[in-house]
Design an enzyme around this catalytic site. Structure first.
Site, mmCIF file in Angstrom:
data_model
loop_
_atom_site.group_PDB
_atom_site.id
_atom_site.type_symbol
_atom_site.label_atom_id
_atom_site.label_comp_id
_atom_site.label_asym_id
_atom_site.label_seq_id
_atom_site.Cartn_x
_atom_site.Cartn_y
_atom_site.Cartn_z
ATOM 1 N NE ARG A 219 37.948 40.762 38.426
ATOM 2 C CZ ARG A 219 36.829 40.959 39.137
ATOM 3 N NH1 ARG A 219 36.253 39.936 39.768
ATOM 4 N NH2 ARG A 219 36.274 42.147 39.212
ATOM 5 C CG HIS A 267 31.793 37.372 37.549
ATOM 6 N ND1 HIS A 267 32.972 37.800 36.982
ATOM 7 C CD2 HIS A 267 31.689 38.051 38.724
ATOM 8 C CE1 HIS A 267 33.540 38.709 37.769
ATOM 9 N NE2 HIS A 267 32.773 38.870 38.829
HETATM 10 P P1 NDP Z 1 40.850 44.357 48.972
HETATM 11 O O1 NDP Z 1 41.750 45.253 48.200
HETATM 12 O O2 NDP Z 1 40.088 44.923 50.118
HETATM 13 O O3 NDP Z 1 41.669 43.086 49.514
HETATM 14 C C1 NDP Z 1 42.626 42.428 48.753
HETATM 15 C C2 NDP Z 1 43.363 41.450 49.637
HETATM 16 O O4 NDP Z 1 44.291 40.736 48.816
HETATM 17 C C3 NDP Z 1 44.177 42.150 50.738
HETATM 18 O O5 NDP Z 1 44.170 41.386 51.903
HETATM 19 C C4 NDP Z 1 45.579 42.178 50.129
HETATM 20 O O6 NDP Z 1 46.628 42.219 51.074
HETATM 21 C C5 NDP Z 1 45.590 40.854 49.399
HETATM 22 N N1 NDP Z 1 46.622 40.853 48.346
HETATM 23 C C6 NDP Z 1 46.690 41.626 47.249
HETATM 24 N N2 NDP Z 1 47.812 41.347 46.543
HETATM 25 C C7 NDP Z 1 48.446 40.375 47.226
HETATM 26 C C8 NDP Z 1 49.653 39.669 47.028
HETATM 27 N N3 NDP Z 1 50.449 39.927 45.974
HETATM 28 N N4 NDP Z 1 50.018 38.742 47.939
HETATM 29 C C9 NDP Z 1 49.240 38.490 49.023
HETATM 30 N N5 NDP Z 1 48.077 39.123 49.265
HETATM 31 C C10 NDP Z 1 47.690 40.050 48.386
HETATM 32 O O7 NDP Z 1 39.842 43.706 47.888
HETATM 33 P P2 NDP Z 1 38.380 43.084 48.156
HETATM 34 O O8 NDP Z 1 38.455 42.144 49.299
HETATM 35 O O9 NDP Z 1 37.352 44.147 48.187
HETATM 36 O O10 NDP Z 1 38.154 42.294 46.764
HETATM 37 C C11 NDP Z 1 39.050 41.281 46.345
HETATM 38 C C12 NDP Z 1 38.748 40.875 44.916
HETATM 39 O O11 NDP Z 1 37.537 40.123 44.846
HETATM 40 C C13 NDP Z 1 38.474 42.031 43.942
HETATM 41 O O12 NDP Z 1 39.676 42.612 43.508
HETATM 42 C C14 NDP Z 1 37.747 41.333 42.827
HETATM 43 O O13 NDP Z 1 38.676 40.854 41.879
HETATM 44 C C15 NDP Z 1 37.085 40.135 43.504
HETATM 45 N N6 NDP Z 1 35.614 40.252 43.491
HETATM 46 C C16 NDP Z 1 34.877 39.237 42.936
HETATM 47 C C17 NDP Z 1 33.498 39.294 42.904
HETATM 48 C C18 NDP Z 1 32.690 38.180 42.334
HETATM 49 O O14 NDP Z 1 31.463 38.326 42.197
HETATM 50 N N7 NDP Z 1 33.279 37.054 42.006
HETATM 51 C C19 NDP Z 1 32.770 40.461 43.449
HETATM 52 C C20 NDP Z 1 33.635 41.448 44.033
HETATM 53 C C21 NDP Z 1 35.001 41.347 44.037
HETATM 54 P P3 NDP Z 1 46.788 43.480 52.078
HETATM 55 O O15 NDP Z 1 45.668 43.297 53.104
HETATM 56 O O16 NDP Z 1 48.115 43.305 52.673
HETATM 57 O O17 NDP Z 1 46.612 44.720 51.264
#
Ligand code: NDP
Length: 304
Positions: A219, A267
């Site tokens: 994001r 995007h």
């Molecule tokens: P998930 O919730 O499956 O994974 C999020 C990851 O980020 C996890 O590994 C989590 O850690 C980590 N994380 C979250 N907060 C922190 C933090 N404060 N410090 C360190 N690590 C952190 O989400 P997805 O993989 O499904 O999607 C990720 C993002 O991708 C979405 O939220 C969206 O914003 C973006 N996206 C973009 C798209 C595009 O077209 N550009 C399309 C789809 C999604 P932990 O494993 O420990 O929980």
């Protein structure tokens, strides 16, 4: 959502769950609003959700739910976000494609072509490069597997400790510094939360390896735009591939458009596929009907 997109979603959702009544919000009468059990949403008006008092959960058609989390607030029904394995494949393909774009020096060759300049650069093997993934969730894990398969070395950072075959994993502040300082390409696949907003600021960008590149597919507000521009202007970073921005569509006045070391994408890295997403929603709904279980939902204190 325009009428064509709404019609496509309705078709896909009705096809995926023929036993359910799927109705657009505006077509619900008062009595139906009192009875509606599940809201399937993109970016709804929060007052529409509040008008449905019996909701067991709200299922997002998007993977990123930061807007829902902040707009619906703490009293809202559980929010289920879209986790679609086919989106993982598409995102992994995009991460690999743009990593190869950087590995094969495409930005430099595009510049050389504009300047009519014939200047071969040394070939860099994937094995000689470390790709650092910020976020090892559904999308980050899929990207890691694809990068490893292509021969890249992969490191990853997450909130909780992770064990992924072949991936060197990190957590915490020091872990982030360690990952940034060793990665040739940093790929952001984090959700936007209070903890990740402005995460990649001047201090963090300065921790990146000199001449490294950044790919942001998570994001926009996770990266401080002005700090990134400065790091690119000062040639501390070589290139940024950006698919997400603070404001979308990207402002006409944004310096990203014309920056020689920035690739702007609208995007598009992992678009939602209506048929596969509808199948994921249908499976959650079916499970809820059979067991009464609310599917895995967003932890509001974590924000994702
Ligand atoms: P998930 O919730 O499956 O994974 C999020 C990851 O980020 C996890 O590994 C989590 O850690 C980590 N994380 C979250 N907060 C922190 C933090 N404060 N410090 C360190 N690590 C952190 O989400 P997805 O993989 O499904 O999607 C990720 C993002 O991708 C979405 O939220 C969206 O914003 C973006 N996206 C973009 C798209 C595009 O077209 N550009 C399309 C789809 C999604 P932990 O494993 O420990 O929980």
């Amino acid at each position: 959502m325009d009428a064509e997109e709404e019609a496509s979603w309705l078709d896909a959702l009705r096809l995926a769950m023929p036993a359910e009544t799927v109705t657009p919000f505006r077509a619900l009468g008062d009595e139906a609003r009192q009875r509606a059990e599940i809201a399937i949403v993109a970016n709804p008006d929060p007052s529409d959700i509040a008008a449905l008092p019996k909701l067991a959960f709200v299922h997002s058609l998007w993977a990123g739910v930061e807007r829902l989390v902040s707009e619906l607030g703490p009293g809202a029904p559980p929010i289920v976000r879209l986790v679609d394995p086919s989106m993982g494949r598409v995102m992994a393909e995009a991460v690999l494609a743009w990593t190869h774009y950087l590995q094969r020096d495409m930005p430099a060759y595009a510049r050389q072509q504009r300047e009519h300049r014939w200047a071969p650069l040394p070939y860099r093997k994937p094995e000689s490069m470390i790709v650092g993934l910020l976020g090892l969730g559904a999308l980050g894990a899929a990207a890691a597997a694809r990068l490893l398969d292509a021969g890249f070395r992969v490191a990853g950072w997450s909130r909780s400790p992770k064990a992924l075959p072949g991936v060197e994993t990190f957590t915490g502040d020091e872990g982030l510094a360690a990952l940034l300082s060793k990665s040739d390409v940093v790929v952001c696949l984090l959700p936007l939360t209070a903890a990740t907003r402005d995460l990649l600021d001047a201090r963090r960008l300065a921790e990146m390896k000199p001449d490294a590149a950044l790919i942001n597919f998570g994001r926009g507000p996770i990266v401080v735009a002005a700090d990134l521009i400065r790091a690119l202007d000062e040639e501390k970073l070589s290139h940024a591939v950006l698919d997400v921005f603070d404001k979308e569509p990207l402002d006409q006045a944004s310096p990203f458009w014309a920056h020689p070391n920035v690739t702007v994408l609208p995007h598009i890295t992992a678009p939602t596929d209506h048929a596969t997403a509808a199948a994921v929603v249908a499976s959650s709904v079916r499970d809820f009907r059979l067991t009464g279980r609310i599917p895995g939902h967003v932890d509001l204190t974590r924000g994702y």
